[in-house]
Design a protein around this motif. Sequence first.
Motif, PDB file in Angstrom:
ATOM      1  N   LYS A  33      13.121  18.806  13.076  1.00 37.56           N
ATOM      2  CA  LYS A  33      11.979  17.681  14.284  1.00 37.56           C
ATOM      3  C   LYS A  33      11.937  16.482  13.942  1.00 37.56           C
ATOM      4  N   GLY A  34      12.475  15.354  14.545  1.00 35.97           N
ATOM      5  CA  GLY A  34      12.430  14.217  14.630  1.00 35.97           C
ATOM      6  C   GLY A  34      11.293  13.582  14.180  1.00 35.97           C
ATOM      7  N   ARG A  35      11.015  12.715  12.789  1.00 35.05           N
ATOM      8  CA  ARG A  35       9.584  12.103  12.680  1.00 35.05           C
ATOM      9  C   ARG A  35       9.866  10.437  12.813  1.00 35.05           C
ATOM     10  N   ASN A  36       9.504   9.856  13.225  1.00 37.27           N
ATOM     11  CA  ASN A  36       9.658   7.931  13.212  1.00 37.27           C
ATOM     12  C   ASN A  36       8.571   7.478  12.318  1.00 37.27           C
ATOM     13  N   ILE A  37       9.177   7.215  11.040  1.00 38.76           N
ATOM     14  CA  ILE A  37       8.650   7.051   9.808  1.00 38.76           C
ATOM     15  C   ILE A  37       8.299   4.579   9.402  1.00 38.76           C
ATOM     16  N   LEU A  38       7.680   4.621   9.774  1.00 38.08           N
ATOM     17  CA  LEU A  38       7.875   3.207   9.400  1.00 38.08           C
ATOM     18  C   LEU A  38       7.535   1.986   7.580  1.00 38.08           C
ATOM     19  N   TRP A  39       8.463   1.824   7.665  1.00 39.23           N
ATOM     20  CA  TRP A  39       8.315   0.731   6.767  1.00 39.23           C
ATOM     21  C   TRP A  39       8.400  -0.929   6.411  1.00 39.23           C
ATOM     22  N   ILE A  40       7.392  -1.226   6.240  1.00 39.08           N
ATOM     23  CA  ILE A  40       6.943  -2.687   6.525  1.00 39.08           C
ATOM     24  C   ILE A  40       7.243  -3.431   5.095  1.00 39.08           C
ATOM     25  N   GLY A  41       7.440  -4.721   5.102  1.00 40.01           N
ATOM     26  CA  GLY A  41       7.372  -5.142   3.699  1.00 40.01           C
ATOM     27  C   GLY A  41       8.380  -6.108   3.326  1.00 40.01           C
ATOM     28  N   ARG A  42       8.646  -7.378   2.500  1.00 38.84           N
ATOM     29  CA  ARG A  42       9.850  -8.052   1.736  1.00 38.84           C
ATOM     30  C   ARG A  42      10.789  -7.009   0.795  1.00 38.84           C
ATOM     31  N   LEU A  43      11.673  -7.745   1.546  1.00 44.97           N
ATOM     32  CA  LEU A  43      12.602  -6.640   1.715  1.00 44.97           C
ATOM     33  C   LEU A  43      13.565  -8.328   0.303  1.00 44.97           C
ATOM     34  N   GLU A  44      12.770  -7.519  -1.436  1.00 45.79           N
ATOM     35  CA  GLU A  44      12.556  -7.608  -2.664  1.00 45.79           C
ATOM     36  C   GLU A  44      12.927  -6.699  -3.269  1.00 45.79           C
ATOM     37  N   PRO A  45      13.151  -6.674  -4.561  1.00 47.21           N
ATOM     38  CA  PRO A  45      13.682  -5.682  -5.584  1.00 47.21           C
ATOM     39  C   PRO A  45      11.875  -5.082  -5.406  1.00 47.21           C
ATOM     40  N   GLN A  46      10.630  -5.591  -6.065  1.00 45.25           N
ATOM     41  CA  GLN A  46       9.678  -4.897  -5.916  1.00 45.25           C
ATOM     42  C   GLN A  46       9.156  -4.256  -5.206  1.00 45.25           C
ATOM     43  N   LYS A  47      10.076  -4.207  -3.757  1.00 45.48           N
ATOM     44  CA  LYS A  47       9.542  -3.002  -2.720  1.00 45.48           C
ATOM     45  C   LYS A  47      10.270  -2.050  -3.063  1.00 45.48           C
ATOM     46  N   ASP A  48      11.749  -1.904  -3.107  1.00 44.44           N
ATOM     47  CA  ASP A  48      12.325  -1.460  -3.898  1.00 44.44           C
ATOM     48  C   ASP A  48      13.036  -0.361  -2.362  1.00 44.44           C
ATOM     49  N   PRO A  49      13.289  -1.645  -1.051  1.00 43.73           N
ATOM     50  CA  PRO A  49      13.828  -0.797  -0.071  1.00 43.73           C
ATOM     51  C   PRO A  49      15.028   0.043   0.275  1.00 43.73           C
ATOM     52  N   GLN A  50      15.864  -0.028  -1.113  1.00 46.39           N
ATOM     53  CA  GLN A  50      16.891   1.263  -1.102  1.00 46.39           C
ATOM     54  C   GLN A  50      16.363   1.913  -1.474  1.00 46.39           C
ATOM     55  N   LEU A  51      15.095   1.979  -2.239  1.00 46.33           N
ATOM     56  CA  LEU A  51      14.642   3.428  -2.298  1.00 46.33           C
ATOM     57  C   LEU A  51      14.230   4.182  -0.764  1.00 46.33           C
ATOM     58  N   ALA A  52      13.989   3.402   0.102  1.00 46.58           N
ATOM     59  CA  ALA A  52      13.447   4.349   1.515  1.00 46.58           C
ATOM     60  C   ALA A  52      14.551   4.371   2.361  1.00 46.58           C
ATOM     61  N   LEU A  53      15.388   4.087   2.462  1.00 47.87           N
ATOM     62  CA  LEU A  53      16.993   4.494   2.447  1.00 47.87           C
ATOM     63  C   LEU A  53      16.848   5.757   2.099  1.00 47.87           C
ATOM     64  N   LYS A  54      17.106   5.693   1.224  1.00 48.48           N
ATOM     65  CA  LYS A  54      17.331   7.182   0.481  1.00 48.48           C
ATOM     66  C   LYS A  54      16.935   8.359   0.583  1.00 48.48           C
ATOM     67  N   VAL A  55      14.737   8.144   0.922  1.00 50.48           N
ATOM     68  CA  VAL A  55      14.368   9.086   1.859  1.00 50.48           C
ATOM     69  C   VAL A  55      14.784   9.198   2.905  1.00 50.48           C
ATOM     70  N   ILE A  56      14.786   8.928   3.797  1.00 46.49           N
ATOM     71  CA  ILE A  56      15.463   8.974   5.292  1.00 46.49           C
ATOM     72  C   ILE A  56      16.580   9.634   4.977  1.00 46.49           C
ATOM     73  N   GLN A  57      17.503   9.566   4.432  1.00 50.06           N
ATOM     74  CA  GLN A  57      18.677  10.248   3.994  1.00 50.06           C
ATOM     75  C   GLN A  57      18.252  11.807   3.760  1.00 50.06           C
ATOM     76  N   ALA A  58      17.673  11.688   3.227  1.00 53.25           N
ATOM     77  CA  ALA A  58      16.774  13.110   2.944  1.00 53.25           C
ATOM     78  C   ALA A  58      15.593  13.952   3.901  1.00 53.25           C
ATOM     79  N   LEU A  59      15.379  12.890   4.999  1.00 57.45           N
ATOM     80  CA  LEU A  59      14.685  13.224   5.850  1.00 57.45           C
ATOM     81  C   LEU A  59      15.527  13.794   7.425  1.00 57.45           C
ATOM     82  N   ASP A  60      14.685  14.687   8.130  1.00 56.67           N
ATOM     83  CA  ASP A  60      15.019  15.079   9.502  1.00 56.67           C
ATOM     84  C   ASP A  60      13.947  13.535  10.352  1.00 56.67           C
TER      85      ASP A  60
END
Length: 172
Positions: free
Chosen positions: A1-28
Amino acid sequence: KGRNILWIGRLEPQKDPQLALKVIQALDGHLTMLGDGALGENIKRQVSAMGLENKVTLRGHVPQIESALAVADALLITSHYEGGPAVAVEALAQGVPVVSTDCSHLLHDLIASPEAGRIMASRNPGDLASALAAVCDGPRAPEKLRALAAPFEPRACAKAYLDWFDGLIRHG
């Protein structure tokens, strides 16, 4: 099942946007990222390097987030630390559950029911992806989420603050 995930924030180390990419890689599902910052070009390169062009949309800074929240199944917060993530309040106020790293004490007061989302002690992408899947596929309770957010809305906070001062004056 496709899921629409939203991430909002500054693209800065504190917010760890790289982790969001790894999470979506593991999720449908699909990840929409709103925000800009010092890591912007790095994130664009990582999306390509990870082959996520069809799973990630980078929208940059947007002045209003309501339209993005309207189509989101969940909000993902990947920060290392936060004071009080207002975006979580905004999501719940729109009936959108939140999955977050354990980055703020405020989240423990805000995400007070399973329908509201999950606070994850683990920063493992697979664990976060599993939590997102459970939240996205679980029962919807938008009115319950709005009620959780209500005490954190600006007018409610201002009233509580003024009431606190009134109490000091009466009992001072």
